[in-house]
Design a protein around this motif. Structure first.
Motif, PDB file in Angstrom:
ATOM      1  N   TYR A  11      11.258 -42.223  -6.757  1.00  0.00           N
ATOM      2  CA  TYR A  11      12.597 -42.705  -7.073  1.00  0.00           C
ATOM      3  C   TYR A  11      13.370 -43.117  -5.817  1.00  0.00           C
ATOM      4  N   VAL A  55      18.648 -28.575 -10.031  1.00  0.00           N
ATOM      5  CA  VAL A  55      18.852 -30.026 -10.076  1.00  0.00           C
ATOM      6  C   VAL A  55      18.545 -30.535 -11.481  1.00  0.00           C
ATOM      7  N   LYS A  56      17.403 -30.124 -12.028  1.00  0.00           N
ATOM      8  CA  LYS A  56      17.011 -30.564 -13.374  1.00  0.00           C
ATOM      9  C   LYS A  56      18.017 -30.131 -14.433  1.00  0.00           C
ATOM     10  N   GLY A  58      21.164 -29.969 -13.981  1.00  0.00           N
ATOM     11  CA  GLY A  58      22.435 -30.664 -13.767  1.00  0.00           C
ATOM     12  C   GLY A  58      23.457 -29.880 -12.979  1.00  0.00           C
ATOM     13  N   GLU A  59      23.044 -28.787 -12.332  1.00  0.00           N
ATOM     14  CA  GLU A  59      23.989 -27.939 -11.612  1.00  0.00           C
ATOM     15  C   GLU A  59      24.618 -28.602 -10.390  1.00  0.00           C
ATOM     16  N   PHE A  60      24.031 -29.696  -9.922  1.00  0.00           N
ATOM     17  CA  PHE A  60      24.544 -30.365  -8.728  1.00  0.00           C
ATOM     18  C   PHE A  60      25.050 -31.774  -9.020  1.00  0.00           C
ATOM     19  N   ASP A  61      25.129 -32.132 -10.279  1.00  0.00           N
ATOM     20  CA  ASP A  61      25.548 -33.490 -10.658  1.00  0.00           C
ATOM     21  C   ASP A  61      26.936 -33.848 -10.119  1.00  0.00           C
ATOM     22  N   HIS A  62      27.792 -32.871  -9.971  1.00  0.00           N
ATOM     23  CA  HIS A  62      29.147 -33.137  -9.487  1.00  0.00           C
ATOM     24  C   HIS A  62      29.165 -33.549  -8.012  1.00  0.00           C
ATOM     25  N   VAL A  64      27.093 -35.888  -6.626  1.00  0.00           N
ATOM     26  CA  VAL A  64      26.595 -37.252  -6.412  1.00  0.00           C
ATOM     27  C   VAL A  64      27.342 -38.227  -7.318  1.00  0.00           C
ATOM     28  N   LYS A  65      27.448 -39.452  -6.825  1.00  0.00           N
ATOM     29  CA  LYS A  65      28.054 -40.510  -7.622  1.00  0.00           C
ATOM     30  C   LYS A  65      27.056 -40.975  -8.678  1.00  0.00           C
ATOM     31  N   PRO A  66      27.535 -41.354  -9.850  1.00  0.00           N
ATOM     32  CA  PRO A  66      26.627 -41.886 -10.859  1.00  0.00           C
ATOM     33  C   PRO A  66      25.981 -43.184 -10.365  1.00  0.00           C
TER      34      PRO A  66
END
Length: 68
Positions: A11, A55-56, A58-62, A64-66
């Motif tokens: 990716y 990471v899988k 979603g605990e760190f989604d906040h 990174v920018k979409p």
């Protein structure tokens, strides 16, 4: 010491915006950024596994920018 065999995600875009992982000689995991390949962080497989699961989940989604 052998030269680590570095791997990056499929990716990851081309260029210097990647994280690279390698197996350390003592069973550790080596982590570096392609922009600063001389700076290497060492961790354990258990700690890396816990991070990847976070990471899988979603605990760190906040952090990174979409994607556009």
């Amino acid at each position: 010491m052998q030269t680590p065999e570095w791997h990056k995600s499929s990716y990851c875009a081309e260029g210097n915006n990647c994280l690279n992982l390698a197996a350390g000689p003592d069973g550790t995991i080596l982590l570096r950024e392609s922009e600063a390949p001389d700076v290497i962080v060492t961790t354990t497989p258990d700690k890396l596994r816990a991070f990847i699961l976070g990471v899988k989940a979603g605990e760190f989604d906040h952090l990174v920018k979409p994607a556009p």
